[in-house]
Design a protein around this motif. Structure first.
Motif, PDB file in Angstrom:
ATOM      1  N   ASN A   1     -12.992  25.621 -15.338  1.00 43.82           N
ATOM      2  CA  ASN A   1     -14.089  26.031 -14.437  1.00 43.82           C
ATOM      3  C   ASN A   1     -15.421  26.202 -15.154  1.00 43.82           C
ATOM      4  O   ASN A   1     -16.446  25.690 -14.718  1.00 43.82           O
TER       5      ASN A   1
ATOM      6  N   GLU B   1      -9.272  17.921 -23.079  1.00 43.24           N
ATOM      7  CA  GLU B   1      -8.609  18.720 -22.038  1.00 43.24           C
ATOM      8  C   GLU B   1      -7.188  18.188 -21.871  1.00 43.24           C
ATOM      9  O   GLU B   1      -6.995  16.971 -21.775  1.00 43.24           O
TER      10      GLU B   1
ATOM     11  N   ALA C   1     -14.160  26.316 -24.751  1.00 41.70           N
ATOM     12  CA  ALA C   1     -14.105  26.813 -23.370  1.00 41.70           C
ATOM     13  C   ALA C   1     -12.662  26.943 -22.908  1.00 41.70           C
ATOM     14  O   ALA C   1     -12.311  26.577 -21.792  1.00 41.70           O
ATOM     15  N   VAL C   2     -11.819  27.453 -23.814  1.00 41.08           N
ATOM     16  CA  VAL C   2     -10.405  27.679 -23.485  1.00 41.08           C
ATOM     17  C   VAL C   2     -10.184  29.174 -23.262  1.00 41.08           C
ATOM     18  O   VAL C   2     -11.030  29.996 -23.606  1.00 41.08           O
TER      19      VAL C   2
ATOM     20  N   ILE D   1     -17.104  30.741 -25.573  1.00 40.64           N
ATOM     21  CA  ILE D   1     -17.380  31.509 -24.349  1.00 40.64           C
ATOM     22  C   ILE D   1     -16.198  32.411 -24.001  1.00 40.64           C
ATOM     23  O   ILE D   1     -16.169  33.015 -22.938  1.00 40.64           O
TER      24      ILE D   1
ATOM     25  N   ASN E   1     -21.074  34.838 -16.850  1.00 40.96           N
ATOM     26  CA  ASN E   1     -20.339  35.488 -15.757  1.00 40.96           C
ATOM     27  C   ASN E   1     -20.060  34.485 -14.635  1.00 40.96           C
ATOM     28  O   ASN E   1     -20.532  33.354 -14.670  1.00 40.96           O
ATOM     29  N   THR E   2     -19.257  34.903 -13.651  1.00 44.02           N
ATOM     30  CA  THR E   2     -18.783  33.939 -12.640  1.00 44.02           C
ATOM     31  C   THR E   2     -19.891  33.288 -11.811  1.00 44.02           C
ATOM     32  O   THR E   2     -19.726  32.118 -11.454  1.00 44.02           O
TER      33      THR E   2
HETATM   34  N1  LIG Z   1     -14.700  31.873 -15.422  1.00 45.17           N
HETATM   35  C1  LIG Z   1     -15.603  32.792 -15.766  1.00 45.17           C
HETATM   36  O1  LIG Z   1     -16.341  33.298 -14.942  1.00 45.17           O
HETATM   37  C2  LIG Z   1     -15.774  33.231 -17.186  1.00 45.17           C
HETATM   38  C3  LIG Z   1     -16.736  34.200 -17.493  1.00 45.17           C
HETATM   39  C4  LIG Z   1     -16.917  34.563 -18.829  1.00 45.17           C
HETATM   40  C5  LIG Z   1     -16.149  33.980 -19.810  1.00 45.17           C
HETATM   41  N2  LIG Z   1     -15.203  33.059 -19.475  1.00 45.17           N
HETATM   42  C6  LIG Z   1     -14.396  32.490 -20.533  1.00 45.17           C
HETATM   43  O2  LIG Z   1     -14.445  31.086 -20.451  1.00 45.17           O
HETATM   44  C7  LIG Z   1     -13.241  30.545 -20.962  1.00 45.17           C
HETATM   45  C8  LIG Z   1     -12.758  29.492 -20.002  1.00 45.17           C
HETATM   46  O3  LIG Z   1     -12.584  30.097 -18.734  1.00 45.17           O
HETATM   47  P1  LIG Z   1     -12.327  29.205 -17.455  1.00 45.17           P
HETATM   48  O4  LIG Z   1     -12.454  30.107 -16.288  1.00 45.17           O
HETATM   49  O5  LIG Z   1     -13.135  27.971 -17.518  1.00 45.17           O
HETATM   50  O6  LIG Z   1     -10.773  28.861 -17.703  1.00 45.17           O
HETATM   51  P2  LIG Z   1      -9.947  27.592 -17.190  1.00 45.17           P
HETATM   52  O7  LIG Z   1     -10.479  27.090 -15.897  1.00 45.17           O
HETATM   53  O8  LIG Z   1      -8.497  27.956 -17.284  1.00 45.17           O
HETATM   54  O9  LIG Z   1     -10.281  26.484 -18.301  1.00 45.17           O
HETATM   55  C9  LIG Z   1      -9.661  26.417 -19.559  1.00 45.17           C
HETATM   56  C10 LIG Z   1      -9.230  24.967 -19.757  1.00 45.17           C
HETATM   57  O10 LIG Z   1      -8.789  24.793 -21.105  1.00 45.17           O
HETATM   58  C11 LIG Z   1      -7.650  23.946 -21.054  1.00 45.17           C
HETATM   59  N3  LIG Z   1      -6.856  24.066 -22.286  1.00 45.17           N
HETATM   60  C12 LIG Z   1      -5.744  24.796 -22.526  1.00 45.17           C
HETATM   61  N4  LIG Z   1      -5.323  24.613 -23.795  1.00 45.17           N
HETATM   62  C13 LIG Z   1      -6.169  23.720 -24.366  1.00 45.17           C
HETATM   63  C14 LIG Z   1      -6.258  23.122 -25.640  1.00 45.17           C
HETATM   64  N5  LIG Z   1      -5.364  23.393 -26.603  1.00 45.17           N
HETATM   65  N6  LIG Z   1      -7.281  22.271 -25.905  1.00 45.17           N
HETATM   66  C15 LIG Z   1      -8.188  21.971 -24.939  1.00 45.17           C
HETATM   67  N7  LIG Z   1      -8.142  22.528 -23.692  1.00 45.17           N
HETATM   68  C16 LIG Z   1      -7.156  23.374 -23.414  1.00 45.17           C
HETATM   69  C17 LIG Z   1      -6.919  24.404 -19.822  1.00 45.17           C
HETATM   70  O11 LIG Z   1      -5.978  23.425 -19.421  1.00 45.17           O
HETATM   71  P3  LIG Z   1      -4.631  23.932 -18.659  1.00 45.17           P
HETATM   72  O12 LIG Z   1      -5.089  24.603 -17.416  1.00 45.17           O
HETATM   73  O13 LIG Z   1      -3.886  22.670 -18.438  1.00 45.17           O
HETATM   74  O14 LIG Z   1      -3.960  24.902 -19.617  1.00 45.17           O
HETATM   75  C18 LIG Z   1      -8.069  24.552 -18.842  1.00 45.17           C
HETATM   76  O15 LIG Z   1      -8.373  23.343 -18.194  1.00 45.17           O
HETATM   77  C19 LIG Z   1     -12.259  31.714 -21.124  1.00 45.17           C
HETATM   78  O16 LIG Z   1     -12.120  32.010 -22.493  1.00 45.17           O
HETATM   79  C20 LIG Z   1     -12.926  32.858 -20.407  1.00 45.17           C
HETATM   80  O17 LIG Z   1     -12.692  34.084 -21.082  1.00 45.17           O
HETATM   81  C21 LIG Z   1     -14.998  32.662 -18.183  1.00 45.17           C
END
Ligand SMILES: NC(=O)c1ccc[n+]([C@@H]2O[C@H](COP(=O)([O-])OP(=O)(O)OC[C@H]3O[C@@H](n4cnc5c(N)ncnc54)[C@H](OP(=O)(O)O)[C@@H]3O)[C@@H](O)[C@H]2O)c1
Length: 278
Positions: A11, A34, A70-71, A96, A121-122
């Motif tokens: 995301n 990815e 971004a994992v 991040i 943030n979201t």
């Molecule tokens: N969403 C937010 O609002 C927000 C806010 C602040 C910080 N963050 C941070 O941003 C980061 C990502 O969040 P997100 O919401 O984007 O999570 P997400 O949608 O789950 O994205 C993470 C991606 O990384 C992939 N992945 C898993 N293992 C991997 C690897 N070894 N190499 C490459 N890619 C891999 C996942 O694939 P699979 O699904 O197939 O495992 C998934 O597509 C997190 O650390 C979170 O703490 C997010």
């Protein structure tokens, strides 16, 4: 324009990719590693970026000037450790992941790595994000500018001078959307108890929040000035605000934010202790 590599195409990566491309970054200069095949295909189709499996991460990192990790925090130790041999050209690495500090990242990637920690943030998913940024000592001025440009593409970005302040950013803007959602939810609930239909109460509550935020952004007045302007002496708003004050809303907000910051620091300690192959 620098070459940009995303490790993880979920995301938050999608939001950043959409934002930087809208801001003029050529898709041909962006690669995403990815594991999920469907996600890879969607990224290539939606944005025209290059995609690769996560097994290609180290090879792609060796050619990238800016690498965005971004994992999820839980897989960061394994992902970062896998890149450590590919950073001899001294790229900027931006994490991040919530709750993983530069000491842990440096331990996995290499102590001299130019690191930026970002706390988005979201609302970033709608290009309305607020991001706090911290740069390690190894980050150069052009790398700092590149990091700022990336997060400015999905909202606003602010630097903090000390890494511990990322915990404060987490308590303010990271968790902050939920505080506003709670207030909207409660205002809607009470309006329903007072007789409004649910859909009417919901629309009025949400639009009130949006209107108030727009005024705070556009008017040039501080929040305190805006509040004073809508508070007529002996009026309805004054009565409501007096009741908030009687219940010491300031102390409630203080305790909530201090609690969030303390939890952020605890999570950093827990996740930083993770080993690459737990
Ligand atoms: N969403 C937010 O609002 C927000 C806010 C602040 C910080 N963050 C941070 O941003 C980061 C990502 O969040 P997100 O919401 O984007 O999570 P997400 O949608 O789950 O994205 C993470 C991606 O990384 C992939 N992945 C898993 N293992 C991997 C690897 N070894 N190499 C490459 N890619 C891999 C996942 O694939 P699979 O699904 O197939 O495992 C998934 O597509 C997190 O650390 C979170 O703490 C997010």
């Amino acid at each position: 324009m620098h070459s940009l590599l995303f490790i993880g195409g979920g995301n938050m990566a999608r939001s950043l990719i959409g934002g930087v491309i809208a801001g003029g970054h050529p898709p041909a200069q962006i690669t995403v590693c990815e594991p999920n095949e469907a996600a890879r295909q969607a990224l290539a189709a939606d944005f025209g970026v290059s995609v690769a499996s996560e097994r290609e991460s180290a090879r792609c990192a060796a050619a990238a000037e800016v690498i965005v990790l971004a994992v999820k925090p839980q897989v960061m130790a394994a992902v970062a450790s896998g890149l450590s041999g590919s950073l001899g050209h001294r790229p900027l690495v931006i994490s991040i992941a919530a709750g993983i500090d530069c000491a842990a990242l440096g331990g996995w990637l290499g102590a001299q790595t130019a690191l930026v920690r970002a706390m988005p943030n979201t609302p970033a998913l709608l290009c309305q994000g607020s991001t706090g940024l911290f740069a390690s000592a190894a980050v150069s001025a052009p790398q700092r500018a590149a990091a700022e440009q990336l997060f400015a593409a999905i909202g606003t970005a602010q630097w903090v001078a000390e890494e511990a302040l990322i915990d404060t950013v987490t308590a303010l803007s990271g968790s902050g959307p939920a505080y506003f959602f709670l207030l909207i939810e409660l205002m809607q609930k009470v309006a329903e108890e007072m007789g409004l239909p649910a859909d009417v109460a919901g629309q009025l509550a949400v639009q009130t929040a949006r209107g108030a935020a727009s005024m705070a952004v556009e008017s040039g007045d501080s929040a305190a000035e805006l509040r004073a302007k809508v508070t007529s002496p002996a009026g309805t708003t004054e009565r409501a605000l007096a009741i908030f004050a009687e219940h010491n809303i300031e102390q409630i907000v203080r305790e909530a934010m201090l609690g969030a910051a303390a939890r952020s620091a605890e999570m950093a300690a827990e996740l930083g202790a993770a080993t690459p192959n737990p």
